[in-house]
Write a protein that holds these residues in place. Structure first.
Motif, PDB file in Angstrom:
ATOM      1  N   MET A   1       0.838  -1.190   0.000  1.00 39.57           N
ATOM      2  CA  MET A   1       0.000   0.000   0.000  1.00 39.57           C
ATOM      3  C   MET A   1       0.880   1.251   0.000  1.00 39.57           C
ATOM      4  SD  MET A   1      -0.254  -1.247   3.708  1.00 39.57           S
ATOM      5  CE  MET A   1      -0.980  -2.622   2.978  1.00 39.57           C
ATOM      6  N   ASN A   2       0.278   2.395  -0.207  1.00 39.39           N
ATOM      7  CA  ASN A   2       1.035   3.651  -0.182  1.00 39.39           C
ATOM      8  C   ASN A   2       1.610   3.882   1.206  1.00 39.39           C
ATOM      9  OD1 ASN A   2       0.473   4.257  -2.876  1.00 39.39           O
ATOM     10  ND2 ASN A   2      -1.425   5.338  -2.356  1.00 39.39           N
ATOM     11  N   THR A   3       2.749   4.536   1.245  1.00 36.26           N
ATOM     12  CA  THR A   3       3.421   4.708   2.526  1.00 36.26           C
ATOM     13  C   THR A   3       2.746   5.765   3.386  1.00 36.26           C
ATOM     14  OG1 THR A   3       5.615   4.781   3.523  1.00 36.26           O
ATOM     15  CG2 THR A   3       5.083   6.539   1.966  1.00 36.26           C
ATOM     16  N   SER A   4       3.117   5.758   4.656  1.00 39.74           N
ATOM     17  CA  SER A   4       2.618   6.745   5.612  1.00 39.74           C
ATOM     18  C   SER A   4       3.589   6.814   6.782  1.00 39.74           C
ATOM     19  CB  SER A   4       1.223   6.364   6.114  1.00 39.74           C
ATOM     20  OG  SER A   4       0.814   7.248   7.159  1.00 39.74           O
ATOM     21  N   GLY A   5       3.776   8.011   7.310  1.00 37.38           N
ATOM     22  CA  GLY A   5       4.574   8.170   8.511  1.00 37.38           C
ATOM     23  C   GLY A   5       3.716   8.279   9.752  1.00 37.38           C
ATOM     24  N   ASP A   6       2.416   8.050   9.591  1.00 39.70           N
ATOM     25  CA  ASP A   6       1.454   8.138  10.698  1.00 39.70           C
ATOM     26  C   ASP A   6       1.337   6.771  11.373  1.00 39.70           C
ATOM     27  OD1 ASP A   6      -0.920   8.188  12.263  1.00 39.70           O
ATOM     28  OD2 ASP A   6      -1.746   9.800  11.039  1.00 39.70           O
ATOM     29  N   ILE A   7       1.735   6.685  12.639  1.00 43.15           N
ATOM     30  CA  ILE A   7       1.711   5.416  13.367  1.00 43.15           C
ATOM     31  C   ILE A   7       0.303   4.831  13.412  1.00 43.15           C
ATOM     32  CG2 ILE A   7       2.164   4.301  15.591  1.00 43.15           C
ATOM     33  CD1 ILE A   7       4.707   5.152  14.305  1.00 43.15           C
ATOM     34  N   ASP A   8      -0.688   5.684  13.544  1.00 38.53           N
ATOM     35  CA  ASP A   8      -2.075   5.223  13.603  1.00 38.53           C
ATOM     36  C   ASP A   8      -2.471   4.549  12.282  1.00 38.53           C
ATOM     37  OD1 ASP A   8      -4.743   5.152  14.920  1.00 38.53           O
ATOM     38  OD2 ASP A   8      -5.297   6.442  13.234  1.00 38.53           O
ATOM     39  N   VAL A   9      -2.075   5.126  11.171  1.00 34.97           N
ATOM     40  CA  VAL A   9      -2.394   4.561   9.855  1.00 34.97           C
ATOM     41  C   VAL A   9      -1.664   3.230   9.662  1.00 34.97           C
ATOM     42  CG1 VAL A   9      -2.140   4.886   7.356  1.00 34.97           C
ATOM     43  CG2 VAL A   9      -2.902   6.791   8.808  1.00 34.97           C
ATOM     44  N   ILE A  10      -0.388   3.172  10.045  1.00 37.45           N
ATOM     45  CA  ILE A  10       0.381   1.940   9.898  1.00 37.45           C
ATOM     46  C   ILE A  10      -0.243   0.814  10.728  1.00 37.45           C
ATOM     47  CG2 ILE A  10       2.631   0.849  10.298  1.00 37.45           C
ATOM     48  CD1 ILE A  10       3.853   3.696   9.867  1.00 37.45           C
ATOM     49  N   SER A  11      -0.614   1.119  11.950  1.00 35.87           N
ATOM     50  CA  SER A  11      -1.222   0.097  12.810  1.00 35.87           C
ATOM     51  C   SER A  11      -2.557  -0.377  12.241  1.00 35.87           C
ATOM     52  CB  SER A  11      -1.418   0.638  14.230  1.00 35.87           C
ATOM     53  OG  SER A  11      -2.362   1.696  14.241  1.00 35.87           O
ATOM     54  N   MET A  12      -3.317   0.534  11.639  1.00 32.38           N
ATOM     55  CA  MET A  12      -4.590   0.174  11.027  1.00 32.38           C
ATOM     56  C   MET A  12      -4.374  -0.803   9.872  1.00 32.38           C
ATOM     57  SD  MET A  12      -7.360   2.702   9.198  1.00 32.38           S
ATOM     58  CE  MET A  12      -6.199   3.077   7.870  1.00 32.38           C
ATOM     59  N   HIS A  13      -3.341  -0.551   9.059  1.00 31.59           N
ATOM     60  CA  HIS A  13      -3.028  -1.456   7.951  1.00 31.59           C
ATOM     61  C   HIS A  13      -2.698  -2.863   8.472  1.00 31.59           C
ATOM     62  CE1 HIS A  13      -3.311   1.461   4.828  1.00 31.59           C
ATOM     63  NE2 HIS A  13      -2.201   2.122   5.123  1.00 31.59           N
ATOM     64  N   ILE A  14      -1.934  -2.930   9.552  1.00 31.53           N
ATOM     65  CA  ILE A  14      -1.572  -4.240  10.118  1.00 31.53           C
ATOM     66  C   ILE A  14      -2.823  -4.979  10.577  1.00 31.53           C
ATOM     67  CG2 ILE A  14      -0.352  -5.393  12.017  1.00 31.53           C
ATOM     68  CD1 ILE A  14       1.653  -2.999  11.915  1.00 31.53           C
ATOM     69  N   THR A  15      -3.687  -4.288  11.274  1.00 33.19           N
ATOM     70  CA  THR A  15      -4.928  -4.908  11.755  1.00 33.19           C
ATOM     71  C   THR A  15      -5.775  -5.408  10.592  1.00 33.19           C
ATOM     72  OG1 THR A  15      -4.943  -3.485  13.720  1.00 33.19           O
ATOM     73  CG2 THR A  15      -7.035  -4.501  13.087  1.00 33.19           C
TER      74      THR A  15
END
Length: 305
Positions: free
Chosen positions: A43-57
């Motif tokens: 997916m497209n990158t992000s430096g937002d920890i909240d967004v990264i954690s959402m992708h993992i979930t």
């Protein structure tokens, strides 16, 4: 077929989640101890920890794997990481500076969290499932937008006193000195300015197209690619002379275009150093970092060697 009692069932199986946070993309893989990739997504990158954690979930849900089945989560970041403290010292592409990464990510996941440089993770991925299986001494050179490397010696990652081992972007040649070339954090290194994707793009076409034109005998592309091969080969030869690796593995976006010049690189390196090595392209491609991040997670909790 009767199940071997030594093999865990799906319900008993534990998984490592690997997250490669790049400058342009995030790659997530979920792998079991046997090295089977159960799920992957880019997916497209992000430096937002909240967004990264959402992708993992979301990936865990899509893979039908519960959090109870997750042994640990590993992350590769495009910059300098203190892997012991779990902090990201500097990742300019994500605008991160001294980020307490593990602490922040554990607000979302009550699991062991590990973080390392993205190329270090790629090396772990190559050793687990890629071109460096059963290899204890090798170097990974990642040539993409920029250039980086990772060193595994005697079976262990070489980190350096400031977690900066393998920063080959800053290697210099005589011409750099004559041209008053300067290496500084936040800027491309002198070696990087010669062989990276950004360096090749300055000629007005994509790196992939340059190599395709070279293969067709295009007169404008031939000297550009020949210089690229010379510069890369000098860097590889110096690494080989210093470290005596069994293999040098080339990965990253530019490496996908190197099959047509690989033999030329090998012969040029052998002219520059008498120390033998094998030079290969990655066998797991752009997934190396995420696979390695999963390997990092599983290694750290003792589920793989």
């Amino acid at each position: 077929m009767k199940r071997n009692d030594a093999q865990p069932t799906q319900a008993e199986q534990l998984y490592g989640v690997g997250v490669d946070i790049g400058g342009t993309k995030i790659m997530i893989t979920i792998a079991n101890q046997a090295g089977d990739i159960m799920y992957k997504k880019k997916m497209n990158t992000s430096g937002d920890i909240d967004v990264i954690s959402m992708h993992i979930t979301e990936c865990l849900i899509a893979a039908a794997i519960s959090m109870d089945q997750v042994a640990a989560i590993g992350f590769g970041v495009p910059g300098i990481a203190n892997s012991e403290e779990g902090t990201v010292i500097e990742a300019p592409a994500l605008q991160w500076n001294h980020v307490p990464f593990r602490e922040q990510m554990q607000r979302y996941f009550d699991k062991p969290i590990f973080v390392d440089n993205d190329v270090n993770c790629a090396a772990l991925g190559e050793r687990w499932l890629g071109s460096a299986r059963n290899t204890n001494d090798f170097v990974v050179v990642a040539i993409g937008t920029g250039v980086g490397s990772a060193i595994i010696a005697n079976g262990s990652l070489v980190k350096g006193s400031n977690y900066m081992a393998g920063e080959v972007a800053y290697m210099v040649m005589e011409q750099d000195v004559l041209d008053n070339g300067i290496n500084a954090f936040g800027d491309f290194g002198q070696f990087e300015k010669k062989i990276s994707g950004v360096a090749l793009s300055q000629y007005g076409t994509l790196p992939q197209e340059l190599f395709e034109q070279y293969a067709r005998g295009d007169e404008k592309s031939i000297p550009i690619i020949q210089q690229f091969v010379t510069d890369l080969s000098i860097g590889i030869a110096n690494m080989v002379s210093m470290l005596n690796p069994q293999k040098v593995i080339l990965c990253g976006g530019v490496s996908q275009s190197l099959s047509g010049v690989l033999e030329l690189i090998r012969s040029t390196v052998s002219n520059f150093t008498p120390i033998p090595t094998m030079i290969e392209l990655t066998s797991i491609g752009e997934e190396a970092g995420a696979i390695g991040a999963a390997a990092l997670a599983l290694e750290k909790v003792g589920l793989i060697n």
